[in-house]
Design a protein around this motif. Structure first.
Motif, PDB file in Angstrom:
ATOM      1  N   MET A   1       9.200   9.651  -1.419  1.00  0.00           N
ATOM      2  CA  MET A   1       9.102   8.950  -0.139  1.00  0.00           C
ATOM      3  C   MET A   1       7.847   8.105  -0.106  1.00  0.00           C
ATOM      4  N   VAL A   2       7.977   6.872   0.259  1.00  0.00           N
ATOM      5  CA  VAL A   2       6.853   5.949   0.297  1.00  0.00           C
ATOM      6  C   VAL A   2       6.061   6.164   1.576  1.00  0.00           C
ATOM      7  N   THR A   3       4.747   6.360   1.415  1.00  0.00           N
ATOM      8  CA  THR A   3       3.883   6.507   2.581  1.00  0.00           C
ATOM      9  C   THR A   3       3.634   5.141   3.206  1.00  0.00           C
ATOM     10  N   GLU A   4       3.735   5.080   4.517  1.00  0.00           N
ATOM     11  CA  GLU A   4       3.512   3.830   5.223  1.00  0.00           C
ATOM     12  C   GLU A   4       2.327   3.977   6.169  1.00  0.00           C
ATOM     13  N   TYR A   5       1.586   2.879   6.311  1.00  0.00           N
ATOM     14  CA  TYR A   5       0.396   2.882   7.147  1.00  0.00           C
ATOM     15  C   TYR A   5       0.419   1.690   8.093  1.00  0.00           C
ATOM     16  N   ARG A   6      -0.063   1.886   9.279  1.00  0.00           N
ATOM     17  CA  ARG A   6      -0.440   0.769  10.131  1.00  0.00           C
ATOM     18  C   ARG A   6      -1.870   0.395   9.746  1.00  0.00           C
ATOM     19  N   ILE A   7      -2.352  -0.737  10.200  1.00  0.00           N
ATOM     20  CA  ILE A   7      -3.654  -1.221   9.741  1.00  0.00           C
ATOM     21  C   ILE A   7      -4.779  -0.264  10.118  1.00  0.00           C
ATOM     22  N   ASP A   8      -4.689   0.352  11.298  1.00  0.00           N
ATOM     23  CA  ASP A   8      -5.727   1.307  11.698  1.00  0.00           C
ATOM     24  C   ASP A   8      -5.751   2.510  10.758  1.00  0.00           C
ATOM     25  N   ASP A   9      -4.573   3.000  10.401  1.00  0.00           N
ATOM     26  CA  ASP A   9      -4.489   4.146   9.493  1.00  0.00           C
ATOM     27  C   ASP A   9      -5.018   3.782   8.110  1.00  0.00           C
ATOM     28  N   LEU A  10      -4.660   2.598   7.641  1.00  0.00           N
ATOM     29  CA  LEU A  10      -5.102   2.147   6.319  1.00  0.00           C
ATOM     30  C   LEU A  10      -6.619   2.071   6.262  1.00  0.00           C
ATOM     31  N   ALA A  11      -7.225   1.468   7.278  1.00  0.00           N
ATOM     32  CA  ALA A  11      -8.679   1.348   7.319  1.00  0.00           C
ATOM     33  C   ALA A  11      -9.346   2.716   7.340  1.00  0.00           C
ATOM     34  N   GLU A  13      -8.180   5.607   6.203  1.00  0.00           N
ATOM     35  CA  GLU A  13      -8.023   6.279   4.913  1.00  0.00           C
ATOM     36  C   GLU A  13      -9.014   5.751   3.879  1.00  0.00           C
ATOM     37  N   ALA A  14      -9.356   4.464   3.960  1.00  0.00           N
ATOM     38  CA  ALA A  14     -10.257   3.847   2.982  1.00  0.00           C
ATOM     39  C   ALA A  14     -11.722   3.907   3.423  1.00  0.00           C
ATOM     40  N   GLY A  15     -11.969   4.421   4.620  1.00  0.00           N
ATOM     41  CA  GLY A  15     -13.339   4.527   5.100  1.00  0.00           C
ATOM     42  C   GLY A  15     -13.947   3.194   5.481  1.00  0.00           C
ATOM     43  N   THR A  16     -13.118   2.287   5.985  1.00  0.00           N
ATOM     44  CA  THR A  16     -13.618   0.980   6.394  1.00  0.00           C
ATOM     45  C   THR A  16     -13.074   0.665   7.789  1.00  0.00           C
ATOM     46  N   THR A  17     -13.154  -0.592   8.210  1.00  0.00           N
ATOM     47  CA  THR A  17     -12.720  -0.975   9.549  1.00  0.00           C
ATOM     48  C   THR A  17     -11.514  -1.900   9.480  1.00  0.00           C
ATOM     49  N   THR A  18     -10.786  -1.974  10.571  1.00  0.00           N
ATOM     50  CA  THR A  18      -9.635  -2.881  10.619  1.00  0.00           C
ATOM     51  C   THR A  18     -10.101  -4.333  10.481  1.00  0.00           C
ATOM     52  N   ARG A  19     -11.256  -4.630  11.020  1.00  0.00           N
ATOM     53  CA  ARG A  19     -11.783  -5.995  10.895  1.00  0.00           C
ATOM     54  C   ARG A  19     -11.995  -6.343   9.428  1.00  0.00           C
ATOM     55  N   TYR A  24     -10.358  -8.996   4.196  1.00  0.00           N
ATOM     56  CA  TYR A  24      -9.904  -8.899   2.814  1.00  0.00           C
ATOM     57  C   TYR A  24      -8.520  -9.531   2.652  1.00  0.00           C
ATOM     58  N   LEU A  25      -7.668  -9.371   3.638  1.00  0.00           N
ATOM     59  CA  LEU A  25      -6.353 -10.007   3.603  1.00  0.00           C
ATOM     60  C   LEU A  25      -6.492 -11.522   3.604  1.00  0.00           C
ATOM     61  N   ASP A  26      -7.345 -12.019   4.482  1.00  0.00           N
ATOM     62  CA  ASP A  26      -7.527 -13.473   4.590  1.00  0.00           C
ATOM     63  C   ASP A  26      -8.094 -14.077   3.312  1.00  0.00           C
ATOM     64  N   ASN A  27      -8.877 -13.283   2.568  1.00  0.00           N
ATOM     65  CA  ASN A  27      -9.494 -13.777   1.336  1.00  0.00           C
ATOM     66  C   ASN A  27      -8.659 -13.487   0.097  1.00  0.00           C
ATOM     67  N   GLY A  28      -7.466 -12.932   0.289  1.00  0.00           N
ATOM     68  CA  GLY A  28      -6.577 -12.713  -0.850  1.00  0.00           C
ATOM     69  C   GLY A  28      -6.867 -11.476  -1.661  1.00  0.00           C
ATOM     70  N   LEU A  29      -7.734 -10.569  -1.160  1.00  0.00           N
ATOM     71  CA  LEU A  29      -8.054  -9.362  -1.904  1.00  0.00           C
ATOM     72  C   LEU A  29      -6.975  -8.298  -1.766  1.00  0.00           C
ATOM     73  N   LEU A  30      -6.171  -8.391  -0.738  1.00  0.00           N
ATOM     74  CA  LEU A  30      -5.079  -7.440  -0.523  1.00  0.00           C
ATOM     75  C   LEU A  30      -3.763  -8.194  -0.422  1.00  0.00           C
ATOM     76  N   PRO A  31      -2.687  -7.617  -0.926  1.00  0.00           N
ATOM     77  CA  PRO A  31      -1.377  -8.257  -0.750  1.00  0.00           C
ATOM     78  C   PRO A  31      -0.976  -8.232   0.724  1.00  0.00           C
TER      79      PRO A  31
END
Length: 255
Positions: A1-11, A13-19, A24-31
């Motif tokens: 089963m594929v784990t899915e995240y909303r942006i708040d959850d993703l941030a 889990e990675a110890g960072t912020t949604t901002r 990173y998305l805007d700069n092409g670092l994340l798909p």
């Protein structure tokens, strides 16, 4: 089963912020995320990549350099091309740079260094110490600390031409040392991963960056300590030679 995240959850889990995630998305670092209606859905692939980005940023790499890694891997380039190991390139040197640049006019430079001839200005430019700006009226000083050091020597009556000749000779030796480091990094990648290897996932991508990072730190510390010891030996040798010459001259004068 594929784990899915909303942006708040993703941030979280990675110890960072949604901002930061959006940056990173805007700069092409994340798909880009999947779209499900108006909701953006992220997966473990996004989390793995995000963890690698956060780690590299924490080690001093810039967004530009991380993007260079990612795009190089996606294009199927070899690791030597992605890392630019043949020249160490800005990927290795820029993240660790502690230089403090500033812009100065020629008059401001002359206040610090004394009168500058056209030849002296060209030497400063050729030595990558200053760079003319687009306005043609000022110069980008790459490291204000270096200009301050030059100014201290100039205040002690050492000619700028002698300062530049000496530091230029040192630069050539450091270039040789940099190529040795480059070759060692490339050889270690080949030893551990084989010739022609390139990273095909984020874990390998982070491994390659970490290897270069640690090798750079070790080389920097070793070079600093070796230079201090070499300067001590050279200074003592010069003092012995000077004392011997002084004694011989005094003996000849008294004889």
């Amino acid at each position: 089963m594929v784990t899915e995240y909303r942006i708040d959850d993703l941030a979280r889990e990675a110890g960072t912020t949604t901002r930061n995630v959006r940056v990173y998305l805007d700069n092409g670092l994340l798909p880009r995320p999947q779209r499900r209606g108006r909701a953006a859905i992220y997966t473990d692939e996004h989390l793995t990549r995000l963890l690698a980005v956060v780690r590299l940023l924490g080690q001093g790499f810039t967004v530009k350099h991380i993007l260079k890694f990612i795009t190089g891997v996606q294009r199927g380039q070899g690791l030597a091309e992605v890392l630019d190991l043949t020249d160490l390139g800005e990927l290795v040197t820029e993240p660790f740079s502690r230089a403090k640049p500033l812009t100065m006019t020629r008059a401001q430079l002359e206040t610090r260094l004394g009168p500058l001839s056209e030849e002296a200005m060209q030497q400063l430019i050729a030595g990558d110490i200053v760079e003319p700006t687009d306005d043609g009226q000022s110069y980008l000083v790459r490291d204000r600390g270096l200009i301050d050091d030059f100014a201290e020597l100039a205040a002690r009556q050492m000619p700028l031409s002698a300062i530049l000749a000496t530091t230029g000779a040192v630069d050539q030796k450091l270039d040789e040392a940099a190529h040795l480091l480059s070759a060692a990094a490339h050889a270690e990648v080949v030893r551990q991963r084989g010739a022609g290897w390139y990273p095909d996932d984020d874990a390998e991508f982070a491994w390659a960056a970490d290897l270069v990072d640690v090798m750079r730190k070790v080389a920097r510390r070793r070079a600093h300590a070796s230079m201090d010891r070499a300067l001590d030996r050279a200074t003592r040798a010069q003092l012995r030679q000077y004392t011997q010459q002084h004694d011989e001259t005094a003996a000849e004068a008294s004889g």
